[in-house]
Design an enzyme around this catalytic site. Structure first.
Site, PDB file in Angstrom:
ATOM      1  N   GLY A   1       0.406  -0.789  -0.449  1.00  0.00           N
ATOM      2  CA  GLY A   1      -0.206  -0.114  -0.061  1.00  0.00           C
ATOM      3  C   GLY A   1       0.715   1.563  -0.001  1.00  0.00           C
ATOM      4  N   SER A   2       2.147   1.646   0.353  1.00  0.00           N
ATOM      5  CA  SER A   2       2.796   2.815   0.918  1.00  0.00           C
ATOM      6  C   SER A   2       3.635   3.356  -0.308  1.00  0.00           C
ATOM      7  CB  SER A   2       3.811   2.576   1.911  1.00  0.00           C
ATOM      8  OG  SER A   2       3.030   1.444   3.453  1.00  0.00           O
TER       9      SER A   2
ATOM     10  N   ASN B   1      -8.922   3.321   8.305  1.00  0.00           N
ATOM     11  CA  ASN B   1      -7.419   2.543   8.738  1.00  0.00           C
ATOM     12  C   ASN B   1      -7.873   2.781  10.418  1.00  0.00           C
ATOM     13  OD1 ASN B   1      -6.099   4.811   7.818  1.00  0.00           O
ATOM     14  ND2 ASN B   1      -4.123   3.635   9.233  1.00  0.00           N
TER      15      ASN B   1
ATOM     16  N   GLN C   1      -7.752  -0.631   3.603  1.00  0.00           N
ATOM     17  CA  GLN C   1      -8.708  -1.058   3.650  1.00  0.00           C
ATOM     18  C   GLN C   1     -10.102  -2.165   2.649  1.00  0.00           C
ATOM     19  OE1 GLN C   1      -8.859  -1.321   7.067  1.00  0.00           O
ATOM     20  NE2 GLN C   1      -6.830  -0.794   7.202  1.00  0.00           N
TER      21      GLN C   1
ATOM     22  N   SER D   1      -3.312  -3.768  -1.040  1.00  0.00           N
ATOM     23  CA  SER D   1      -2.149  -4.364  -0.318  1.00  0.00           C
ATOM     24  C   SER D   1      -2.619  -5.817   0.274  1.00  0.00           C
ATOM     25  CB  SER D   1      -1.827  -3.550   0.852  1.00  0.00           C
ATOM     26  OG  SER D   1      -0.819  -4.191   1.208  1.00  0.00           O
TER      27      SER D   1
ATOM     28  N   HIS E   1      -1.690  -7.884   2.175  1.00  0.00           N
ATOM     29  CA  HIS E   1      -1.951  -8.595   3.784  1.00  0.00           C
ATOM     30  C   HIS E   1      -2.841  -7.565   4.980  1.00  0.00           C
ATOM     31  CE1 HIS E   1      -0.523  -5.416   6.523  1.00  0.00           C
ATOM     32  NE2 HIS E   1       0.386  -4.547   4.905  1.00  0.00           N
TER      33      HIS E   1
ATOM     34  N   CYS F   1       2.561   5.996  19.410  1.00  0.00           N
ATOM     35  CA  CYS F   1       3.927   6.564  20.413  1.00  0.00           C
ATOM     36  C   CYS F   1       4.895   6.518  19.867  1.00  0.00           C
ATOM     37  CB  CYS F   1       4.150   5.395  21.358  1.00  0.00           C
ATOM     38  SG  CYS F   1       4.833   5.970  22.522  1.00  0.00           S
TER      39      CYS F   1
HETATM   40  C1  LIG Z   1      -1.821  -0.562   5.704  1.00  0.00           C
HETATM   41  C2  LIG Z   1      -2.400   0.497   5.052  1.00  0.00           C
HETATM   42  C3  LIG Z   1      -1.209   0.837   4.738  1.00  0.00           C
HETATM   43  C4  LIG Z   1      -0.278   0.542   4.047  1.00  0.00           C
HETATM   44  O1  LIG Z   1      -0.253  -0.672   3.277  1.00  0.00           O
HETATM   45  P1  LIG Z   1       1.085  -1.209   3.499  1.00  0.00           P
HETATM   46  O2  LIG Z   1       1.096  -2.377   2.354  1.00  0.00           O
HETATM   47  O3  LIG Z   1       1.708  -1.845   4.543  1.00  0.00           O
HETATM   48  O4  LIG Z   1       2.381  -0.788   2.776  1.00  0.00           O
HETATM   49  C5  LIG Z   1      -1.378   2.381   3.752  1.00  0.00           C
HETATM   50  N1  LIG Z   1      -3.610   2.791   3.721  1.00  0.00           N
HETATM   51  C6  LIG Z   1      -4.119   2.478   4.398  1.00  0.00           C
HETATM   52  C7  LIG Z   1      -5.126   2.796   4.519  1.00  0.00           C
HETATM   53  C8  LIG Z   1      -3.053   0.874   5.474  1.00  0.00           C
HETATM   54  O5  LIG Z   1      -4.306   0.655   5.949  1.00  0.00           O
END
Ligand SMILES: *Cc1c(COP(=O)(O)O)cnc(C)c1O
Length: 396
Positions: free
Chosen positions: A70-71, A151, A179, A199, A201, A324
């Site tokens: 996602g990133s 998220n 999400q 993403s 995962h 944190c």
């Molecule tokens: C988890 C998440 C990301 C990042 O995805 P990764 O695969 O962990 O880099 C980006 N945007 C949202 C809304 C997410 O929940």
């Protein structure tokens, strides 16, 4: 009991995903760029997965670029759209106040490079208003990026309406759907989405793999230079086992989407009802227009971190609204964006439930959250000030 209620952070890989991944590792280990048979079989599999994934979101296979998650997809989408805008002298971007940091930090970087960014408010219900987006659009707006579902609080944005408005105005519309993909129906053509990040995962696939949908005709800029993989837009030997897991888990998620959502909605609403019985608490975000798996509450007079640690001792894995960072406790920007003040935002809990959660497990969560909140309040100086009237309650 052991209950994993942090599926918004990551999900457990599904059997189907693990099987597809290991099958790929055993049988399709070749490099898809190699010309001999072993490579070409891997290439065929790669294109098969691309087709399956494209079909699920209503895209063409050539519009899917595989990434590391996602990133990366968010970064590439924003930087690409910004480059296109810059060439036309359009350097204004619209987003929302509660995007993921992969978006917000990329926007900060673009601001340092001369772009102007407008962050729309998301209001108390955690949903942007399309009228306000319309008002924020300027002649020099090159990109609108609004997440499909948040998220932290799970609220779902009016993506289709945003898409038609942007299409009408000729502005690129990107959505961080990390999400949402595999959880709610997405159709990039019907919803007029130009770019979309996902993403694996977050829907029971492997970590470190994702995709970027980019509508044909929009030229992507590379984040990673090198070989000619992914139509020359993302160099590096393809993560075929990861991509195999992504295709398998997405297919399964979509097949079961309706029944999974029906079940999770019942459990979610049961949790919301149960936790609402805690005095001076409040649900964060719209009660209906939210992901079926998301419950996010604030409890006055406690600290989210202590709540999490004590819930962990009871076998419940959840998440708090605070992050944190380097010793300093910053309340979540998402909770601040919906108008929760610092003190209240600190005492927050996010439960993101999975498909296999039972009503008994939900009851166990309710019972333990009630108990732990009461326990933490029993020696909280903030709570004492509230009950003695020294401070005023914010949550009714
Ligand atoms: C988890 C998440 C990301 C990042 O995805 P990764 O695969 O962990 O880099 C980006 N945007 C949202 C809304 C997410 O929940």
């Amino acid at each position: 009991m052991n209950i994993y209620a942090d599926n918004a952070a990551t999900t457990k890989m599904s059997e189907a995903a693990i099987r597809a991944m290991t099958d790929c590792m055993y049988n399709y280990f070749g490099n898809p760029s190699s010309l001999y048979r072993t490579g070409q079989i891997a290439k065929e599999k790669l294109e098969e997965y691309r087709e399956e994934i494209a079909k699920i979101i209503g895209a063409e296979p050539r519009e899917i670029i595989f990434t590391s998650g996602g990133s990366e997809s968010d970064n590439q989408a924003l930087l690409s759209a910004a480059m296109i805008g810059k060439k036309k002298g359009k350097m204004h971007i619209i987003s929302s106040a509660f995007e993921h940091h992969a978006i917000l930090h990329t926007l900060k970087k673009l601001e340092k490079n001369g772009f102007e960014v407008t962050l729309l408010p998301v209001h108390e219900n955690g949903i942007i208003r399309v009228e306000e987006l319309n008002e924020a659009i300027r002649d020099d707006t090159c990109l609108v990026t609004i997440m499909t579902a948040n998220n932290e609080i799970g609220t779902i944005q009016p993506i289709g309406e945003i898409g038609s408005l942007c299409r009408e105005k000729g502005i690129i519309f990107h959505t961080d759907a990390v999400q949402a993909v595999g959880h709610i129906p997405i159709d990039v053509k019907a919803q007029n989405i130009d770019m979309l990040s996902a993403s694996a995962h977050k829907f029971h696939g492997a970590k470190g793999v994702g995709f970027l949908y980019c509508r044909r005709g929009i030229v992507l800029s590379n984040l990673i230079e090198g070989g000619a993989q992914e139509r020359g837009k993302r160099a590096g030997t393809e993560n075929l086992p990861g991509i195999a897991s992504m295709a398998a888990s997405l297919k399964q998620a979509v097949e079961n989407m309706e029944s999974d959502n029906a079940h999770k909605t019942i459990i979610r609403d049961h949790l919301i009802k149960g936790l609402s019985e805690i005095p001076h608490s409040a649900l964060n975000g719209d009660a209906q227009k939210r992901l079926s798996g998301n419950v996010n509450f604030s409890f006055e007079g406690i600290e989210g971190e202590s709540l999490l640690i004590l819930l962990d001792q009871k076998g419940i894995s959840a998440s708090s609204g605070s992050a944190c960072t380097s010793g300093a406790l910053d309340p979540s920007h998402v909770l601040l964006s919906i108008g929760r003040i610092h003190d209240v935002a600190h005492g927050s809990l996010r439960l993101s439930i999975g498909e296999d959660i039972t009503i008994e497990e939900a009851d166990y969560i309710i019972e333990n959250v009630k108990e732990v909140v009461a326990y933490l309040r029993s020696f909280s100086p903030v709570w004492r000030d509230l009950v003695t009237g020294k401070k005023e309650f914010i949550l009714k």
